[in-house]
Design a protein around this motif. Structure first.
Motif, short mmCIF file in Angstrom:
data_model
loop_
_atom_site.label_atom_id
_atom_site.label_comp_id
_atom_site.label_asym_id
_atom_site.label_seq_id
_atom_site.Cartn_x
_atom_site.Cartn_y
_atom_site.Cartn_z
N THR A 267 0.83 -0.89 -0.35
CA THR A 267 0.18 -0.05 -0.39
C THR A 267 1.20 1.20 -0.30
O THR A 267 1.78 1.30 0.81
N SER A 268 0.55 2.62 -0.96
CA SER A 268 1.36 3.63 -0.90
C SER A 268 -0.23 4.55 -0.19
O SER A 268 -1.35 4.53 -1.13
N GLY A 269 0.76 5.93 0.27
CA GLY A 269 -0.72 6.48 0.57
C GLY A 269 0.51 7.67 1.54
O GLY A 269 1.78 7.83 1.54
N HIS B 165 5.35 12.61 0.59
CA HIS B 165 6.42 11.34 0.37
C HIS B 165 6.56 11.24 -0.82
O HIS B 165 7.67 10.45 -0.73
N ILE B 166 5.55 11.22 -1.47
CA ILE B 166 5.50 10.49 -2.80
C ILE B 166 5.37 11.26 -4.00
O ILE B 166 4.58 12.48 -3.43
N TYR B 167 5.62 11.73 -4.64
CA TYR B 167 5.49 12.96 -5.97
C TYR B 167 5.81 12.03 -7.06
O TYR B 167 6.03 10.85 -7.63
N LEU C 284 -5.79 9.53 -1.92
CA LEU C 284 -4.95 8.82 -0.42
C LEU C 284 -4.15 7.50 0.31
O LEU C 284 -3.37 7.75 1.08
N SER C 285 -4.72 6.87 -0.62
CA SER C 285 -4.57 5.02 -0.70
C SER C 285 -4.55 4.82 -1.21
O SER C 285 -5.51 4.88 -2.47
N LEU C 286 -3.62 3.83 -2.07
CA LEU C 286 -3.84 2.75 -2.94
C LEU C 286 -2.49 1.95 -2.90
O LEU C 286 -1.57 1.19 -1.93
N THR C 287 -3.66 0.50 -2.78
CA THR C 287 -2.89 -0.98 -2.45
C THR C 287 -3.16 -1.31 -3.78
O THR C 287 -3.86 -1.42 -4.63
N ALA D 164 4.73 3.61 -7.96
CA ALA D 164 4.39 4.12 -9.60
C ALA D 164 2.88 4.83 -9.38
O ALA D 164 2.75 5.99 -10.51
N ALA D 165 1.97 3.49 -9.09
CA ALA D 165 0.80 4.02 -9.79
C ALA D 165 0.21 5.10 -8.58
O ALA D 165 -0.61 5.81 -9.39
N PHE D 166 0.28 5.38 -7.71
CA PHE D 166 -0.08 6.24 -6.85
C PHE D 166 0.07 7.60 -7.38
O PHE D 166 -0.20 8.61 -7.23
N ALA D 167 1.92 7.63 -8.05
CA ALA D 167 2.36 9.05 -8.65
C ALA D 167 1.95 9.45 -9.43
O ALA D 167 1.73 10.58 -9.68
N MET D 168 1.11 8.21 -10.50
CA MET D 168 -0.30 8.54 -11.56
C MET D 168 -0.87 8.94 -11.09
O MET D 168 -1.90 9.93 -11.81
#
Length: 238
Positions: A155-157, A164-166, A179-182, A197-201
């Motif tokens: 999970t990224s969030g 902290h992700i750009y 806010l959250s991607l699993t 990567a997907a969260f950065a998108m």
């Protein structure tokens, strides 16, 4: 970061110690928070490429491959020019730790580090391992339970660690629409690198997961709306 190692029908403390020793070794090599780590020496310019360790070379190659596979949305080079492989090292290290356990002949285990998970087999009660996805608006609440059955989960969030992700293609602004991607992948390494990567998108990340074979995802946006990929539901059935 918190680390959990659960070996069902535990085969002794030595195996668990071996896993934690391995994570300690990885921290000493890749931590950007340690001044004595290899990655810190590289960022200071104290260590030329010819002196990089085999592990560092492997991670750098994997990072470059992931950058290519994600159209540059995964990039370990930070806006200030320094290298931060954290977005790929964690999943890679958990997968390697799982291989340590597997080589010892253990088929039932659960390894989690900083929210990224690799499990195999069943827990001590003989049931499939389960993973809870937190509500990014209330971290004490679980909004979805998945059963990875040997797959990896990451999970990224921004709801715990902040921004902290750009987005490497638009570094001027923070990512606020989700806010959250699993992500569920064939193993935790695959899940972890593509979750970053997907969260950065941003909003397009769930579409990227939908279109990428072997990946499923579940995103929660800033309006509290959850969107899964079409095959995600198969991992929510006990």
């Amino acid at each position: 970061m918190p680390i959990t190692v659960d070996i069902a029908g535990a085969s002794g403390a030595e195996l668990v110690d071996a896993v934690f020793d391995y994570f300690g070794h990885i921290d000493r090599r890749f931590s950007t928070y340690r001044t004595d780590s290899e990655i810190s020496a590289i960022n200071r310019g104290d260590l030329p490429v010819r002196d990089w360790s085999g592990e560092m070379m492997e991670v750098m190659a994997l990072a470059e491959r992931t950058k290519s596979q994600t159209d540059g949305f995964f990039d370990i080079r930070k806006p200030d020019g320094s290298l931060d492989p954290s977005g790929i090292v964690k999943g890679w290290a958990i997968r390697n730790a799982a291989e340590i356990v597997g080589r010892a002949g253990v088929g039932d285990f659960f390894i989690e580090a900083g929210g990224d998970i690799q499990s195999c087999g069943r827990n001590a009660s003989g049931l499939d391992w389960s993973v809870g996805i937190r509500n990014p608006f209330n971290a004490d609440e679980i909004i979805k339970i998945v059963y990875p059955r040997g797959h990896g989960v990451a999970t990224s969030g921004t709801y715990i660690r902040g921004q902290h992700i750009y987005n490497p293609h638009g570094m001027d602004g923070p990512i606020t629409e989700i806010l959250s991607l699993t992500v569920i992948g064939s193993d935790v390494f695959e899940a972890d690198r593509f979750a970053t990567a997907a969260f950065a998108m941003g909003r397009d990340g769930i579409l990227f997961l939908e279109q990428t074979p072997g990946l499923e995802g579940y995103v929660v946006d800033s309006n509290g709306r959850a969107t899964p990929t079409s095959g995600f539901g198969a991992f929510c059935q006990s």
